[in-house]
Structures are given as structure tokens and as C-alpha cells.
Design a protein around this motif. Structure first.
Motif: not given
Length: 76
Positions: A25-30, A53-58, A64-69
Motif C-alpha cells: 500500500p502507498p505510504v501515507e503523506v503527513f 518521511s519520519t513524523v514527529l507527533v505531539d 514521539y517520532r514515528i517512522v514509516p510504515p
């Protein structure tokens, strides 16, 4: 005695192993300021998106830093 062949075996047309390869499945873009929901951490907001594509979420109390997938992360 016959020597064994090292090539790949040809499968019969009716074989159950002849399944087509399913593309991942395609990687979602944030984007920054997107609201997200995580299965473990709950509701949060994206505060930074890195180039790989690693996202930092509050998530309120913690960040937290969340990595794909992103299997447990959903965009709201």
C-alpha cells in the motif's frame, strides 16, 4: 543418477501458488498541523515532518517520532 537442476521450477497453470504479487500500500503523506490518531498513544498533532518521511507527533503529554510504515497511525 541425473544431476539436479538449479533453475527455478515452472508452476502449473492451475497451481494455488500462482497468485499475483500484490503491491504494498502507498505510504501515507503527513503535513505539519495534521491531526492523527495512534492505536497506542491516542490523538495527536504532527509538529514536524522529516525528509525521510519520519513524523514527529505531539500527543499532549509526550512527543514521539514515528517512522514509516505507519501501521498504527491514521490521519483524521
Amino acid at each position: 543418477m541425473r544431476p539436479t537442476r538449479t533453475g527455478t521450477r515452472r508452476r502449473l497453470p492451475g497451481s494455488p501458488f500462482n497468485t499475483p504479487e500484490i503491491p504494498p500500500p502507498p505510504v501515507e503523506v503527513f503535513a505539519v498541523q495534521d491531526w492523527v490518531s495512534h492505536d497506542k498513544y491516542g490523538l495527536g498533532r504532527v509538529i514536524h515532518v522529516e525528509q525521510n518521511s519520519t513524523v514527529l507527533v505531539d500527543f499532549g503529554a509526550e512527543t514521539y517520532r514515528i517512522v514509516p510504515p505507519y501501521t498504527k497511525l491514521q490521519k483524521l
